[in-house]
Design a protein around this motif. Structure first.
Motif, PDB file in Angstrom:
ATOM      1  N   UNK A 269       0.843  -1.205   0.000  1.00 57.62           N
ATOM      2  CA  UNK A 269       0.000   0.000   0.000  1.00 57.62           C
ATOM      3  C   UNK A 269       0.876   1.253   0.000  1.00 57.62           C
ATOM      4  N   UNK A 270       0.695   2.092  -1.026  1.00 54.93           N
ATOM      5  CA  UNK A 270       1.404   3.378  -1.071  1.00 54.93           C
ATOM      6  C   UNK A 270       0.420   4.477  -0.671  1.00 54.93           C
ATOM      7  N   UNK A 271       0.940   5.497  -0.011  1.00 44.18           N
ATOM      8  CA  UNK A 271       0.105   6.654   0.341  1.00 44.18           C
ATOM      9  C   UNK A 271       0.728   7.890  -0.295  1.00 44.18           C
ATOM     10  N   UNK A 272      -0.104   8.655  -1.017  1.00 46.51           N
ATOM     11  CA  UNK A 272       0.375   9.892  -1.622  1.00 46.51           C
ATOM     12  C   UNK A 272      -0.452  11.036  -1.021  1.00 46.51           C
ATOM     13  N   UNK A 273       0.082  11.726  -0.010  1.00 41.47           N
ATOM     14  CA  UNK A 273      -0.746  12.690   0.717  1.00 41.47           C
ATOM     15  C   UNK A 273      -0.977  14.010  -0.015  1.00 41.47           C
TER      16      UNK A 273
ATOM     17  N   UNK B  30      -1.257  -1.062  -4.363  1.00 41.94           N
ATOM     18  CA  UNK B  30      -2.440  -0.322  -3.942  1.00 41.94           C
ATOM     19  C   UNK B  30      -2.005   1.116  -3.659  1.00 41.94           C
ATOM     20  N   UNK B  31      -2.952   2.037  -3.733  1.00 41.22           N
ATOM     21  CA  UNK B  31      -2.543   3.428  -3.510  1.00 41.22           C
ATOM     22  C   UNK B  31      -3.706   4.258  -2.982  1.00 41.22           C
ATOM     23  N   UNK B  32      -3.457   4.962  -1.891  1.00 37.70           N
ATOM     24  CA  UNK B  32      -4.432   5.921  -1.374  1.00 37.70           C
ATOM     25  C   UNK B  32      -3.866   7.314  -1.627  1.00 37.70           C
ATOM     26  N   UNK B  33      -4.703   8.171  -2.190  1.00 41.80           N
ATOM     27  CA  UNK B  33      -4.228   9.518  -2.529  1.00 41.80           C
ATOM     28  C   UNK B  33      -5.114  10.573  -1.880  1.00 41.80           C
ATOM     29  N   UNK B  34      -4.485  11.685  -1.529  1.00 41.54           N
ATOM     30  CA  UNK B  34      -5.212  12.827  -0.959  1.00 41.54           C
ATOM     31  C   UNK B  34      -4.724  14.100  -1.627  1.00 41.54           C
ATOM     32  N   UNK B  35      -5.576  15.087  -1.726  1.00 44.60           N
ATOM     33  CA  UNK B  35      -5.144  16.420  -2.183  1.00 44.60           C
ATOM     34  C   UNK B  35      -6.237  17.421  -1.824  1.00 44.60           C
ATOM     35  N   UNK B  36      -5.843  18.683  -1.650  1.00 45.76           N
ATOM     36  CA  UNK B  36      -6.847  19.706  -1.351  1.00 45.76           C
ATOM     37  C   UNK B  36      -7.679  20.024  -2.590  1.00 45.76           C
ATOM     38  N   UNK B  37      -7.144  19.707  -3.752  1.00 49.11           N
ATOM     39  CA  UNK B  37      -7.840  20.007  -4.987  1.00 49.11           C
ATOM     40  C   UNK B  37      -8.774  18.838  -5.314  1.00 49.11           C
ATOM     41  N   UNK B  38     -10.083  19.076  -5.245  1.00 50.06           N
ATOM     42  CA  UNK B  38     -11.043  17.976  -5.381  1.00 50.06           C
ATOM     43  C   UNK B  38     -11.570  17.881  -6.811  1.00 50.06           C
ATOM     44  N   UNK B  39     -11.360  16.717  -7.460  1.00 49.95           N
ATOM     45  CA  UNK B  39     -11.896  16.507  -8.809  1.00 49.95           C
ATOM     46  C   UNK B  39     -12.649  15.173  -8.835  1.00 49.95           C
ATOM     47  N   UNK B  40     -13.885  15.178  -8.261  1.00 46.61           N
ATOM     48  CA  UNK B  40     -14.597  13.898  -8.101  1.00 46.61           C
ATOM     49  C   UNK B  40     -14.869  13.183  -9.422  1.00 46.61           C
TER      50      UNK B  40
ATOM     51  N   UNK C 160       4.527   2.355   2.074  1.00 44.45           N
ATOM     52  CA  UNK C 160       5.386   3.373   1.461  1.00 44.45           C
ATOM     53  C   UNK C 160       4.600   4.678   1.368  1.00 44.45           C
ATOM     54  N   UNK C 161       5.233   5.773   1.796  1.00 41.12           N
ATOM     55  CA  UNK C 161       4.584   7.078   1.616  1.00 41.12           C
ATOM     56  C   UNK C 161       5.389   7.836   0.573  1.00 41.12           C
ATOM     57  N   UNK C 162       4.717   8.247  -0.491  1.00 43.30           N
ATOM     58  CA  UNK C 162       5.427   9.023  -1.516  1.00 43.30           C
ATOM     59  C   UNK C 162       4.989  10.467  -1.353  1.00 43.30           C
ATOM     60  N   UNK C 163       5.905  11.279  -0.871  1.00 45.25           N
ATOM     61  CA  UNK C 163       5.541  12.642  -0.488  1.00 45.25           C
ATOM     62  C   UNK C 163       6.197  13.633  -1.450  1.00 45.25           C
ATOM     63  N   UNK C 164       5.366  14.243  -2.281  1.00 50.38           N
ATOM     64  CA  UNK C 164       5.870  15.215  -3.252  1.00 50.38           C
ATOM     65  C   UNK C 164       5.159  16.549  -3.005  1.00 50.38           C
TER      66      UNK C 164
END
Ligand SMILES: C[S@@+](CC[C@H](N)C(=O)[O-])C[C@H]1O[C@@H](n2cnc3c(N)ncnc32)[C@H](O)[C@@H]1O
Length: 476
Positions: free
Chosen positions: A287-291, A308-318, A349-353
């Protein structure tokens, strides 16, 4: 409750095509109404509603017409400045369907108008049932079914694809249901269909069609077709199929972003860079997390690489990026409302960019951390790294992508103020302080081709030393 009739300024009202069910105004009818008005005839009040976005509407009008377009046109022709009207609040009722229902009172809609209204109503809200639409436009449920058959199929496919993608990325069902506003039961019904959904694609892949041909033919995004095509292949075989050469040394230089993965986005990183992080520092199904997921490169690459990947961002594009769950990392908040907070599953794994300090600040939303002062930016990172520890497990690795920030743009190298800079070693200080232990620093330079010859000549003349360095720091 009885409707109140009020006098409204004509100039405050518009005829909004979006909720007008007829093709055209019947000018003969308007002329008859004009005559009636001149003869002193009193019309019923028209019905209007508040414009949803008055500032965005062309004429900046306050109200739009639900019923009475012909009466309103006749008032206009006679030069009157006010018109009696009832201001309606429709709540859940679709305004186009409401307008259609009233329109068919005096005169049925034509076949074209009925079909067009049904399709527009469904496009605005795909949750509407055929019977509801039919009732409003005076047609049977079956008739409406035929008007919108293609739209319904496309909308179902779009929903199925979203579910397929989110499920494939390992997002838990409760979060998928919430993100797509679906009852859990409906989601489960869709999930049982998933194996069948992919069948025709597997069949075309087996016939030797290319990924992009299959994606185009079936209307699937390419990364999802890659995820099917590369299923069960080794990481090395995946790199080969994707035509990415594996970098053996700690210098990962890629000329440009692979356009197949992720959207055009300020600060987009190449999918090849993400794939290398995944290759060296994770296993399949991890599981990767991209905050701070931006254009979704990480999720797309995870699909191709079987993570697997969970992603978050303040910019919402449903609609286009439902897999990126909306979240704003607010410096002042405790972040205990994070969607993933109570999950037992912790990232491998957290991929933080994150957005770099100051750079491109104007290209992100106002609340982006890139707009913070230097002091707050560093304070944010310290709090952020501590928090990432809290949501990690013992074996979680953090891949932190960043570069030196120096105010080089207008300043000769020898005159730069080192106190203003944030160098990669400064980030390391904070990481160390927050309990992250560095294991690798990999160079992944940005392309210098974005600077044109004129800029380069001016920089050389002023002895400006630019920055194309970029590093991936791997920490545990
Ligand atoms: C450098 S971009 C990520 C680019 C991404 N890796 C890609 O290749 O498409 C950084 C992202 O952080 C997001 N961001 C910035 N400040 C944020 C905040 N306070 N909370 C949530 N997201 C934030 C921005 O919206 C932006 O999409």
């Amino acid at each position: 409750m009885k409707d109140t009739i009020v006098e409204i300024q004509m100039s405050d009202i518009v005829l909004d095509d979006n909720i007008y069910p007829r093709e055209n105004i019947d000018h003969k009818r308007v002329l008859v109404f004009v005559e009636n008005l001149r003869d002193g005839f009193k019309f019923d009040p028209i019905q209007i509603q508040l414009c949803p976005n008055p500032d965005l509407s062309e004429k900046k009008a306050l109200y739009r017409i639900l019923d009475g377009a012909h009466r309103w046109s006749a008032y206009k022709k006679t030069g009157r400045t006010v018109i009696p009207a009832i201001v309606k609040t429709l709540n859940e009722i679709d305004p186009l369907l409401y307008a259609a229902k009233l329109a068919i009172g005096p005169k049925q809609l034509t076949e074209t108008e009925t079909r067009h209204t049904a399709r527009r109503a469904f496009k605005n809200n795909s949750q509407l049932r055929s019977s509801e639409i039919g009732k409003a436009i005076g047609r049977s449920r079956q008739a409406v079914d035929t008007y919108i058959a293609d739209l319904r199929a496309a909308s179902l496919l779009a929903l199925d694809l979203k579910i397929f993608c989110l499920n494939r990325l390992g997002i838990p069902q409760d979060r998928i249901a919430k993100r797509l506003s679906l009852p859990r039961r409906t989601l489960l019904d869709h999930l049982t269909k998933m194996p069948g959904l992919a069948k025709p694609l597997y069949s075309d892949l087996a016939k030797g069609f290319t990924i992009s041909q299959v994606a185009k033919k079936h209307g699937w995004p390419e990364p999802m077709v890659w995820s099917l095509a590369l299923n069960e292949k080794s990481d090395q075989a995946r790199f080969k199929s994707l035509q990415w050469g594996i970098r053996t040394w700690d210098l990962w230089n890629f000329m440009e972003c692979d356009k197949r993965f992720g959207d055009e986005w300020p600060g987009r990183i190449p999918a090849q860079l993400v794939a290398h992080i995944l290759y060296f520092f994770s296993e399949q199904n991890d599981l990767a997390l991209d905050p701070m997921a931006g254009g979704g490169v990480c999720a797309d690459t995870c699909l191709a690489m079987g993570r697997r990947c969970w992603s978050l961002d303040m910019d919402d594009r449903p609609d286009t990026r439902p897999e990126i769950e909306p979240y704003h990392w607010d410096l002042e908040s405790k972040w205990d409302d994070l969607p993933i907070m109570n999950s037992k599953d912790k990232p491998d794994l957290i991929i933080c960019d994150p957005p770099y300090f100051d750079k491109k600040a104007r290209e992100y939303s106002e609340q982006s951390i890139s707009g913070l002062s230097r002091k707050d930016y560093l304070k944010f990172l310290e709090k952020f790294f501590l928090f990432l520890k809290k949501i990690s497990k013992k074996k979680t690795r953090l891949a932190f992508i960043n570069s030196d920030w120096r105010d080089f743009q207008n300043c000769p190298a020898g005159k730069e103020d080192p106190h203003q800079a944030i160098l990669i070693v400064d980030y390391h200080e904070i990481l160390k302080k927050t309990g992250w232990q560095l294991s690798h620093i990999i160079q992944a330079p940005m392309s210098s081709e974005r600077f044109n010859a004129g800029v380069v000549a001016a920089m050389q003349k002023k002895k400006i030393l630019g920055v194309v360095s970029r590093y991936v720091m791997i920490l545990k």
